[in-house]
Every structure is written in structure tokens, then in C-alpha cells.
Scaffold this motif. Structure first.
Motif, PDB file in Angstrom:
ATOM      1  N   PRO A 113       0.814  -1.219   0.000  1.00 45.04           N
ATOM      2  CA  PRO A 113       0.000   0.000   0.000  1.00 45.04           C
ATOM      3  C   PRO A 113       0.849   1.272   0.000  1.00 45.04           C
ATOM      4  O   PRO A 113       0.487   2.272  -0.637  1.00 45.04           O
ATOM      5  CB  PRO A 113      -0.817  -0.126   1.290  1.00 45.04           C
ATOM      6  CG  PRO A 113      -0.928  -1.600   1.514  1.00 45.04           C
ATOM      7  CD  PRO A 113       0.391  -2.151   1.069  1.00 45.04           C
ATOM      8  N   SER A 114       1.992   1.242   0.697  1.00 46.52           N
ATOM      9  CA  SER A 114       2.883   2.409   0.701  1.00 46.52           C
ATOM     10  C   SER A 114       3.444   2.661  -0.692  1.00 46.52           C
ATOM     11  O   SER A 114       3.570   3.812  -1.126  1.00 46.52           O
ATOM     12  CB  SER A 114       4.026   2.194   1.696  1.00 46.52           C
ATOM     13  OG  SER A 114       3.537   2.024   3.008  1.00 46.52           O
ATOM     14  N   LEU A 115       3.790   1.584  -1.392  1.00 41.95           N
ATOM     15  CA  LEU A 115       4.284   1.733  -2.761  1.00 41.95           C
ATOM     16  C   LEU A 115       3.184   2.258  -3.678  1.00 41.95           C
ATOM     17  O   LEU A 115       3.443   3.087  -4.560  1.00 41.95           O
ATOM     18  CB  LEU A 115       4.795   0.386  -3.277  1.00 41.95           C
ATOM     19  CG  LEU A 115       6.078  -0.140  -2.632  1.00 41.95           C
ATOM     20  CD1 LEU A 115       6.374  -1.550  -3.131  1.00 41.95           C
ATOM     21  CD2 LEU A 115       7.251   0.779  -2.921  1.00 41.95           C
ATOM     22  N   HIS A 116       1.957   1.792  -3.477  1.00 45.67           N
ATOM     23  CA  HIS A 116       0.843   2.290  -4.287  1.00 45.67           C
ATOM     24  C   HIS A 116       0.640   3.792  -4.085  1.00 45.67           C
ATOM     25  O   HIS A 116       0.348   4.519  -5.044  1.00 45.67           O
ATOM     26  CB  HIS A 116      -0.437   1.534  -3.924  1.00 45.67           C
ATOM     27  CG  HIS A 116      -0.817   0.496  -4.933  1.00 45.67           C
ATOM     28  ND1 HIS A 116       0.041  -0.505  -5.335  1.00 45.67           N
ATOM     29  CD2 HIS A 116      -1.961   0.294  -5.648  1.00 45.67           C
ATOM     30  CE1 HIS A 116      -0.560  -1.264  -6.238  1.00 45.67           C
ATOM     31  NE2 HIS A 116      -1.771  -0.793  -6.445  1.00 45.67           N
ATOM     32  N   LYS A 117       0.779   4.250  -2.866  1.00 42.85           N
ATOM     33  CA  LYS A 117       0.625   5.688  -2.600  1.00 42.85           C
ATOM     34  C   LYS A 117       1.728   6.479  -3.313  1.00 42.85           C
ATOM     35  O   LYS A 117       1.475   7.547  -3.884  1.00 42.85           O
ATOM     36  CB  LYS A 117       0.672   5.963  -1.099  1.00 42.85           C
ATOM     37  CG  LYS A 117       0.504   7.442  -0.762  1.00 42.85           C
ATOM     38  CD  LYS A 117       0.320   7.673   0.713  1.00 42.85           C
ATOM     39  CE  LYS A 117       0.132   9.171   1.009  1.00 42.85           C
ATOM     40  NZ  LYS A 117      -1.040   9.733   0.308  1.00 42.85           N
ATOM     41  N   LEU A 118       2.942   5.937  -3.292  1.00 41.76           N
ATOM     42  CA  LEU A 118       4.057   6.604  -3.958  1.00 41.76           C
ATOM     43  C   LEU A 118       3.825   6.667  -5.463  1.00 41.76           C
ATOM     44  O   LEU A 118       4.044   7.703  -6.103  1.00 41.76           O
ATOM     45  CB  LEU A 118       5.353   5.856  -3.639  1.00 41.76           C
ATOM     46  CG  LEU A 118       6.636   6.633  -3.879  1.00 41.76           C
ATOM     47  CD1 LEU A 118       6.845   7.670  -2.781  1.00 41.76           C
ATOM     48  CD2 LEU A 118       7.827   5.692  -3.931  1.00 41.76           C
ATOM     49  N   ILE A 119       3.382   5.553  -6.047  1.00 39.76           N
ATOM     50  CA  ILE A 119       3.111   5.522  -7.486  1.00 39.76           C
ATOM     51  C   ILE A 119       2.005   6.508  -7.843  1.00 39.76           C
ATOM     52  O   ILE A 119       2.083   7.227  -8.849  1.00 39.76           O
ATOM     53  CB  ILE A 119       2.730   4.098  -7.918  1.00 39.76           C
ATOM     54  CG1 ILE A 119       3.902   3.139  -7.709  1.00 39.76           C
ATOM     55  CG2 ILE A 119       2.294   4.070  -9.387  1.00 39.76           C
ATOM     56  CD1 ILE A 119       3.524   1.673  -7.797  1.00 39.76           C
TER      57      ILE A 119
END
Length: 365
Positions: free
Chosen positions: A46-52
């Protein structure tokens, strides 16, 4: 920052695990330590999704997303190969965990030194680039920003739960995880027991499906970028096409595997490799679709669908084990049941996706 915290926690937990096991001598303590390890890993995607969502213009979203998650998949393959080597070397099993701790810590430090949470706080990019990204991600006037951090209770839960495209992701995330979990858990055993590959050969050949999927994930990102840049199709059509191919083709290949009699073992392995490889196309479908529906709430949407998908990871080994009956030497018909169930689950997911999915930003997003 969230990714950095996750990496540091993973580093600390991997460092502590061998000491805890050695001092306690109890597997129960090991199981307890695996709980925070799993929780930390669950926070990473989820943290990576927010960054993307914060950094990727719409047309480039799939390429950025696939590049990141392809690296994650490559790490799993490399870890599987190197762990076996480390355990059998003079280093011993402790260094399986300590090597992971060192890598997590090093990447975490590199991350915090070079990556910013969003364009708004990055000192390295120009104002023009910052405005371009923001306008591309949030084309709607007055749209919320990914730099905002909405509280759990302020989310439009009623709208999210009533959203048909959201439920399309839920079903397809579950279907994909069922298929991938079946491949990861049972293909090595199937190679050994049904196709008579020895254990070492089965282990190496079991890497082929994951390698093929990795290649597909990497290549499908630039392909999606080119299609959208040339405006050949809409984002919705692109997502539907990639996801449908990523579930319906694997399902069809597994059905073919069950239907064919007297198939050679190389041909059978080829069908499974092709099935798992085509599954990599779903990274350009449901896996990035959370960001399409809502760049602001993408990490929360991913956390919700991933929770349901993890049910497949828990239930599928139990169900497949029951279908196989005797795990010592299941008969070929039992293996056909395992692949048939996986094919049905994936095909149902693909049909639901074609009917209900959307690549448009939702009114509540």
C-alpha cells in the motif's frame, strides 16, 4: 517515509529472528515474531501504491507500477536461489536472515536519501515538472491531493462499498492470488510427483514460471505506455484487455492441460509456464487499477482488496491439499482437479472484470 520505516522494521526483525530462535529454543516464539514480520510486509505494498499514485502521470502509471513490482518479484526469485546456497554453505541458516537484514537496511537508507513522498516536497525536480505531474494525476478541479492524508473515518466508505469497479478489483485480486498461490505452492511437487522430475531438477524448473511472469510484467509496462500515448484505446479498455488476457488465457491453458491425455512432460511444463507468464499481464490490469479509481485513496483500496486476496492464499493450499488426498503420491486425476479449480476461479474473475471494471477516476476518488 512509509517505505523507509517498513524497510527498517524488516531489517530489525530479520536481525533479531536467529537470536530469538537460538535463545528460546521454542517454535512458538518464532511464530510470534513472524506476526510483526507479516504485518510489516503487508504495509509495504500500500505504501508503494501511494508513492506511485503521487508520482506517476496517467499514461506512465502502468510502466512505473510494473517496474517497481517486477523488482519485488525478482527479489523473491533471487532469494529462493541464494537461500538454498547459504543454508548449505559454511555461513549456515542464520545468514539467510542476516543477509536479508543487511539488504533491507541498505535499501532503506538509499531510499530515504534519494526518494521523496511526493513531488510537492521533492527539492530535486523543477516547478514545471511538479505542475505537470500534479495536473496529470489530478485533472479534476478541486480534486483532493495525494499529499493529503485522510483519516480512516473520513473516507467515503459508503461510496467505496457501493462502487462496482472496486468490487471488480476485489474479485480479480482474489482470483489472481488463487492462481499464483496454486502455482507457487504446488508446481514443484507436481513436477516431482506427476512428471517424475527429481527434486533438484523440479526446484530449478519451478523457477521458470516465475521468471516468465517477471519478463511479462517488465515488458507489458512500456507496451501499455505506448498504447496510451498513441491514444489507441482508453485506460478502461487497456485495463480490461490486459486483465482478461492475464486470467482467461491462463485459465484456458490449465483447462487444456486437464483435457489432454498422454501429454509429454515438457509440453505439460510448457503449458504451466505459459499460464503463469500470462498471469503477469494482470499487473497492468487489476493491480494498478486502485490508482485509476482513486489516486488519493489508492493505498487504502489496495489494503482492502489485498486483505480479501490473502484469504485465497490461506484457503487455496487447504482446498488443494484436500483435493490431492494422499500427498505422498497423488494420482493424475487429483492434480487435474487442482488445475481445474484454479482455471475456473481465474475464468470467473476474468468475466467479472470484463463486465464491471473501469479505468476512470471515480467521483468519490
Amino acid at each position: 517515509m512509509q517505505v523507509f520505516v517498513c524497510m527498517m522494521l524488516l531489517s530489525a526483525l530479520h536481525t533479531a529472528l536467529p537470536f530469538v530462535v537460538r535463545e528460546s529454543g521454542s517454535p512458538k516464539v518464532l511464530y510470534l515474531l513472524m506476526v510483526p514480520l507479516g504485518i510489516t510486509q503487508a504495509l509495504l505494498n500500500p505504501s508503494l501504491h501511494k508513492l506511485i499514485a503521487s508520482w506517476s502521470p496517467v499514461n506512465e502509471r502502468t510502466r512505473v507500477h510494473n517496474s517497481i513490482y517486477a523488482g519485488q518479484n525478482a527479489g523473491k526469485m533471487v532469494s529462493s536461489l541464494t537461500s538454498a546456497f547459504i543454508v548449505t554453505s559454511v555461513l549456515g541458516w542464520h545468514w539467510v536472515f542476516w543477509s536479508n537484514a543487511i539488504l533491507c537496511g541498505a535499501f532503506g537508507l538509499l531510499w530515504i536519501a534519494n526518494v521523496s513522498d511526493s513531488p510537492a516536497v521533492d527539492p530535486r525536480i523543477s516547478g514545471a515538472e511538479r505542475d505537470h505531474i500534479r495536473l496529470s494525476v489530478y485533472a479534476d478541479a478541486g480534486a483532493p491531493s495525494a499529499e493529503e492524508h485522510p483519516s480512516f473515518f473520513s473516507l467515503p466508505w459508503r461510496d467505496i462499498v457501493a462502487s462496482v469497479p472496486f468490487w471488480a478489483i476485489v474479485v480479480n485480486h482474489f482470483a489472481y492470488d488463487w492462481g499464483s498461490q496454486t502455482a507457487a505452492s504446488w508446481v514443484p511437487q507436481w513436477l516431482n510427483q506427476a512428471l517424475d522430475f527429481d527434486l533438484k531438477e523440479a526446484g530449478l524448473r519451478a523457477m521458470l514460471p516465475q521468471l516468465a511472469s517477471f519478463i511479462v510484467v517488465v515488458l507489458s509496462g512500456p507496451l501499455a505506455l505506448r498504447v496510451l500515448e498513441r491514444r489507441i484505446v482508453s485506460v478502461t479498455t487497456l485495463r480490461k484487455a490486459f486483465q482478461a488476457m492475464g486470467l482467461l488465457i491462463p485459465g484456458g491453458l490449465l483447462l487444456l492441460l486437464c483435457w489432454l491425455d498422454n501429454i509429454t512432460r515438457d509440453a505439460a511444463l510448457g503449458l504451466v509456464v505459459a499460464s503463469v507468464a500470462c498471469g503477469g499481464l494482470t499487473y497492468s490490469g487489476h493491480h494498478v487499477n486502485h490508482i485509476d479509481l482513486s489516486p488519493t485513496y489508492a493505498p487504502i483500496l489496495y489494503g482492502a482488496t489485498n486483505t480479501v486476496a490473502n484469504v485465497a492464499s490461506i484457503v487455496s493450499p487447504i482446498v488443494n491439499g484436500w483435493l490431492l488426498g494422499s500427498l505422498d503420491r497423488p494420482d493424475p486425476a487429483s492434480w487435474h482437479k487442482v488445475f481445474l479449480l484454479s482455471a475456473v476461479v481465474q475464468c470467473v474473475g476474468g468475466v467479472v472484470w470484463l463486465v464491471a471494471a473501469s479505468g476512470r477516476k471515480q467521483p468519490w476518488g
